[in-house]
Design an enzyme around this catalytic site. Sequence first.
Site, PDB file in Angstrom:
ATOM      1  CG  ASP A  59     -13.068   3.746   3.438  1.00 25.86           C
ATOM      2  OD1 ASP A  59     -11.941   3.188   3.427  1.00 25.86           O
ATOM      3  OD2 ASP A  59     -13.395   4.571   4.304  1.00 25.86           O
ATOM      4  CB  SER A 138       6.335  -0.282   1.250  1.00 24.98           C
ATOM      5  OG  SER A 138       7.453   0.576   1.056  1.00 24.98           O
ATOM      6  CE1 TYR A 151       2.627   3.666   2.755  1.00 23.61           C
ATOM      7  CE2 TYR A 151       5.018   3.548   2.677  1.00 23.61           C
ATOM      8  CZ  TYR A 151       3.788   3.277   2.105  1.00 23.61           C
ATOM      9  OH  TYR A 151       3.721   2.613   0.898  1.00 23.61           O
ATOM     10  CE  LYS A 155       1.961   0.250   2.279  1.00 24.51           C
ATOM     11  NZ  LYS A 155       0.799  -0.322   1.561  1.00 24.51           N
TER      12      LYS A 155
HETATM   13  N1  LIG Z   1       4.455   4.813  -5.116  1.00 24.47           N
HETATM   14  C1  LIG Z   1       5.338   4.373  -4.241  1.00 24.47           C
HETATM   15  O1  LIG Z   1       6.449   4.930  -4.108  1.00 24.47           O
HETATM   16  C2  LIG Z   1       5.011   3.147  -3.396  1.00 24.47           C
HETATM   17  C3  LIG Z   1       6.098   2.380  -2.924  1.00 24.47           C
HETATM   18  C4  LIG Z   1       5.819   1.241  -2.162  1.00 24.47           C
HETATM   19  C5  LIG Z   1       4.504   0.883  -1.905  1.00 24.47           C
HETATM   20  N2  LIG Z   1       3.474   1.663  -2.376  1.00 24.47           N
HETATM   21  C6  LIG Z   1       2.096   1.209  -2.086  1.00 24.47           C
HETATM   22  O2  LIG Z   1       1.493   0.904  -3.331  1.00 24.47           O
HETATM   23  C7  LIG Z   1       0.070   0.985  -3.200  1.00 24.47           C
HETATM   24  C8  LIG Z   1      -0.486   1.802  -4.344  1.00 24.47           C
HETATM   25  O3  LIG Z   1       0.031   3.124  -4.266  1.00 24.47           O
HETATM   26  P1  LIG Z   1       0.326   4.015  -5.559  1.00 24.47           P
HETATM   27  O4  LIG Z   1       1.762   4.352  -5.531  1.00 24.47           O
HETATM   28  O5  LIG Z   1      -0.274   3.382  -6.749  1.00 24.47           O
HETATM   29  O6  LIG Z   1      -0.461   5.351  -5.119  1.00 24.47           O
HETATM   30  P2  LIG Z   1      -1.671   6.142  -5.800  1.00 24.47           P
HETATM   31  O7  LIG Z   1      -1.977   7.248  -4.844  1.00 24.47           O
HETATM   32  O8  LIG Z   1      -1.345   6.459  -7.208  1.00 24.47           O
HETATM   33  O9  LIG Z   1      -2.877   5.093  -5.811  1.00 24.47           O
HETATM   34  C9  LIG Z   1      -3.556   4.708  -4.624  1.00 24.47           C
HETATM   35  C10 LIG Z   1      -5.029   4.436  -4.962  1.00 24.47           C
HETATM   36  O10 LIG Z   1      -5.652   3.969  -3.752  1.00 24.47           O
HETATM   37  C11 LIG Z   1      -6.912   4.615  -3.636  1.00 24.47           C
HETATM   38  N3  LIG Z   1      -7.332   4.668  -2.230  1.00 24.47           N
HETATM   39  C12 LIG Z   1      -6.798   5.450  -1.247  1.00 24.47           C
HETATM   40  N4  LIG Z   1      -7.475   5.264  -0.102  1.00 24.47           N
HETATM   41  C13 LIG Z   1      -8.435   4.342  -0.371  1.00 24.47           C
HETATM   42  C14 LIG Z   1      -9.456   3.749   0.407  1.00 24.47           C
HETATM   43  N5  LIG Z   1      -9.642   4.061   1.706  1.00 24.47           N
HETATM   44  N6  LIG Z   1     -10.273   2.837  -0.174  1.00 24.47           N
HETATM   45  C15 LIG Z   1     -10.134   2.523  -1.486  1.00 24.47           C
HETATM   46  N7  LIG Z   1      -9.187   3.073  -2.282  1.00 24.47           N
HETATM   47  C16 LIG Z   1      -8.354   3.970  -1.733  1.00 24.47           C
HETATM   48  C17 LIG Z   1      -6.693   6.004  -4.237  1.00 24.47           C
HETATM   49  O11 LIG Z   1      -7.932   6.624  -4.598  1.00 24.47           O
HETATM   50  C18 LIG Z   1      -5.784   5.696  -5.419  1.00 24.47           C
HETATM   51  O12 LIG Z   1      -6.543   5.413  -6.583  1.00 24.47           O
HETATM   52  C19 LIG Z   1      -0.187   1.560  -1.811  1.00 24.47           C
HETATM   53  O13 LIG Z   1      -0.489   0.507  -0.924  1.00 24.47           O
HETATM   54  C20 LIG Z   1       1.148   2.196  -1.455  1.00 24.47           C
HETATM   55  O14 LIG Z   1       1.322   2.284  -0.059  1.00 24.47           O
HETATM   56  C21 LIG Z   1       3.716   2.776  -3.127  1.00 24.47           C
END
Ligand SMILES: NC(=O)c1ccc[n+]([C@@H]2O[C@H](COP(=O)([O-])OP(=O)(O)OC[C@H]3O[C@@H](n4cnc5c(N)ncnc54)[C@H](O)[C@@H]3O)[C@@H](O)[C@H]2O)c1
Length: 249
Positions: A59, A138, A151, A155
Amino acid sequence: MNRFDGKSVIVTGAASGFGTAIAEKFAAEGAHVVVADIDAKGAAAVAERLPSAMPFTIDVADEEQNLAMAAAAVAAYGKIDVMCANAGVPHRGSYMLKMKVADFDRMFAINVRSIFLAAQACVPHMPEGTSSLISTASIGGKRPRPGLTPYNASKAAAINLTRGFAAEMAPRIRVNCVCPVSAATNFDFQTMGKQALSPELEQKVLDSIPMGRRATPQDVANAYAYLASDEASFLTGVCLDVDGGRSIQ
Ligand SMILES: NC(=O)c1ccc[n+]([C@@H]2O[C@H](COP(=O)([O-])OP(=O)(O)OC[C@H]3O[C@@H](n4cnc5c(N)ncnc54)[C@H](O)[C@@H]3O)[C@@H](O)[C@H]2O)c1
């Protein structure tokens, strides 16, 4: 000769989405990878198919678990060359006034405190002059729009932390982040409770991105690999937009 031969790389949030692509990219270019995630099964499945990798259940909001992750990486690979603080969570969209205080605090802990904790745990094990810490912020942290306000604020904090910490660490360790635009990962499910955007929302999102498509996990992984590489050896405090031009408008 690969760019990351023999390098030791930790990727959090590596069981899904961007994190899996980042882990795969570093592994494909020769790195040993710690595939870290709160989803133990998912991390194990990703690690199993990479040439040199170990899963680690964490975590990212927990101090002891960050220290244990750094110790595990050092025990396995002797050092930490690249720390990818990618794990993060959104909240259900259009939600600020209804959001529970505990959910707000938990989200900030996963999105912001995690980077602080990873830095404290990993930096002592990172070789000076060649290592880097990279996180996933982000584009919403720079250019917020309605619907994901807490959120986006988390970021923005990640972006500011990147720039301040980069100044503190230079020239020992480079500190950068990426700022992706919307991508079709499990993130969609968490913001909307549905796996895919409705056709109307999808079109609205596409209309806001000059390049005419959403980001892919590979776009983000490519940006990570560049920022970690020697080609970026003069770049620190950079918050690289991986947004198809979304932030221009
Ligand atoms: N997908 C989008 O549109 C987007 C855009 C900009 C930024 N982001 C950022 O990109 C990053 C990755 O997101 P994603 O899109 O791959 O989402 P995703 O949900 O596919 O992957 C996120 C991963 O983080 C893990 N996770 C969540 N809480 C956790 C914790 N407390 N400890 C350890 N692991 C944890 C989850 O189990 C998952 O495997 C994040 O920081 C998200 O905020 C996403």
